[in-house]
Design an enzyme around this catalytic site. Structure first.
Site, PDB file in Angstrom:
ATOM      1  CE  LYS A  79      41.493  34.354  35.734  1.00 50.17           C
ATOM      2  NZ  LYS A  79      42.724  34.171  36.382  1.00 50.17           N
ATOM      3  CE  LYS A 131      39.823  36.730  32.593  1.00 46.66           C
ATOM      4  NZ  LYS A 131      40.465  38.096  32.594  1.00 46.66           N
ATOM      5  NE  ARG A 165      47.837  42.386  39.870  1.00 39.85           N
ATOM      6  CZ  ARG A 165      48.291  41.111  39.274  1.00 39.85           C
ATOM      7  NH1 ARG A 165      49.398  41.198  41.283  1.00 39.85           N
ATOM      8  NH2 ARG A 165      47.748  40.422  39.147  1.00 39.85           N
ATOM      9  NE  ARG A 201      50.418  43.001  34.932  1.00 38.72           N
ATOM     10  CZ  ARG A 201      49.321  42.913  35.335  1.00 38.72           C
ATOM     11  NH1 ARG A 201      49.746  41.449  36.573  1.00 38.72           N
ATOM     12  NH2 ARG A 201      48.230  42.762  35.421  1.00 38.72           N
ATOM     13  NE  ARG A 208      49.245  35.021  26.677  1.00 36.77           N
ATOM     14  CZ  ARG A 208      50.050  33.463  25.900  1.00 36.77           C
ATOM     15  NH1 ARG A 208      49.913  33.206  27.317  1.00 36.77           N
ATOM     16  NH2 ARG A 208      51.350  33.553  25.645  1.00 36.77           N
ATOM     17  CG  ASP A 215      45.179  41.659  37.102  1.00 34.24           C
ATOM     18  OD1 ASP A 215      45.890  42.319  38.052  1.00 34.24           O
ATOM     19  OD2 ASP A 215      45.301  40.369  36.713  1.00 34.24           O
ATOM     20  CD  GLU A 242      42.124  38.241  36.519  1.00 31.16           C
ATOM     21  OE1 GLU A 242      43.021  37.787  36.781  1.00 31.16           O
ATOM     22  OE2 GLU A 242      43.063  37.318  35.165  1.00 31.16           O
ATOM     23  CG  ASN A 262      45.272  38.919  40.212  1.00 32.92           C
ATOM     24  OD1 ASN A 262      44.803  38.269  40.394  1.00 32.92           O
ATOM     25  ND2 ASN A 262      45.022  39.937  40.013  1.00 32.92           N
TER      26      ASN A 262
END
Length: 316
Positions: free
Chosen positions: A126, A161, A211, A226, A234, A274, A282, A284
């Site tokens: 994050k 979050k 992604r 997504r 979300r 992301d 984000e 990841n």
């Protein structure tokens, strides 16, 4: 040249072969003749300066039940492997950090560990986006209730979050007039004891939380958007989102090209960015996924691109 590859993964019987990216990697590596070994994180141990692990040699199958055959089990030093892949899902707790310390000792002794354990540990999935302020929406990282409330008042519509969540867990959309905003802040911060992230809401989430995969600094040409289900903010697949593969947009490519060389130079062979709209949300680095969905929908073999990069890295 045949490689001996160790995958540090969650329990094998809990992996879902229909969509698991680690299994896609294993199947492609095995297809090329490489030896595949599976290791559980709790099986790692440090003996002086030697990192050891209980490992199981497996033969991945093209069927889903069973998806692998176990061949042998042995205690091995990690230096016996040509490559070690840290692919265990969070939570990123103290045991996870301990594993990165042990893997870092192995890396210091010459073991090729991907992603590099120090890079995993240093990159909060994050908070690391704040290194690239020109690519992100307005963002606050804080546990101060006054600061969080002021941020919500300033931007009107926000996402809150926790810093250690995954799969869309405990993500809240909070508007300035939300009657529950104080209790949401109190819950996420545990009454000021834990830090959270607040971001201005990005309306383009309705088009998908994308992604974008980076392999050795190079973007996979397709992302997985997504798309949230009706009434949801979300896009995470674990939260019911629908995955739609699509070519990278110009803004996706711009983000990927800016971050790719920087992250690869830090020892991050595989990264999942992301992106919502044209904003990075984000980075990841623990166990990025979406290989299977992208490959099935586009025909582009993501696992093959990854194993190509792994072979190059292991032979250096």
């Amino acid at each position: 040249m045949t490689l001996r590859i160790a995958f540090i993964v969650d329990p094998l019987d809990k992996l879902k072969p229909a969509k698991d990216s680690s299994i896609a990697m294993m199947r492609e590596a095995a297809r090329r003749g490489h030896d595949i070994w599976a290791v559980q994180r709790e099986a790692l141990s440090l003996h002086g300066d030697e990192v050891m692990a209980e490992a199981v040699r497996i033969v991945p199958q093209r069927t889903d039940a069973p998806w692998y055959l176990a061949q042998e089990s042995a205690t091995r030093a990690l230096r016996e492997f040509d490559a070690v892949l840290m692919r265990q899902d969070p939570p990123f707790d103290f045991e996870y950090i301990t594993a990165t310390w042990m893997l870092e000792r192995a890396a210091a002794a010459g073991v090729r560990v991907f992603n590099h354990p120090r890079a995993i540990r240093d990159h909060s999935e994050k908070v690391s986006i704040c290194e690239f302020p020109d690519l992100i929406a307005p963002t606050l990282v804080s546990r101060d209730t006054v600061a969080i409330n002021a941020f919500i008042d300033r931007h009107g519509d926000c996402i809150l979050k926790p810093l250690d969540g995954m799969g869309g867990s405990r993500i809240f959309r909070v508007r300035a007039d939300d009657a529950n905003r104080n209790v949401i802040i109190e819950t996420l911060t545990e009454d000021g004891a834990r830090t959270l992230m607040a971001q201005r809401y990005i309306p383009e989430i309705t088009e998908g939380d994308k992604r974008v995969l980076l392999i050795a600094g190079e973007p996979v040409p397709y992302c997985l958007a997504r798309i949230p289900k009706a009434g949801e903010t979300r896009g995470n697949l674990a939260a019911g989102g629908r995955g739609v593969a699509q070519p990278l947009s110009e803004s996706d490519l711009a983000i990927a090209r800016k971050l790719g060389p920087v992250l690869a130079a830090r020892g991050l062979l595989l990264v999942g960015l992301d992106v919502i709209g044209d904003r990075l949300t984000e980075i990841n680095v623990t166990s990025p996924t979406c290989f299977v969905e992208i490959t099935e929908q586009t025909g582009f073999d993501v696992a093959a691109m990854f194993v190509d990069a792994l072979e190059r890295a292991a032979h250096r």
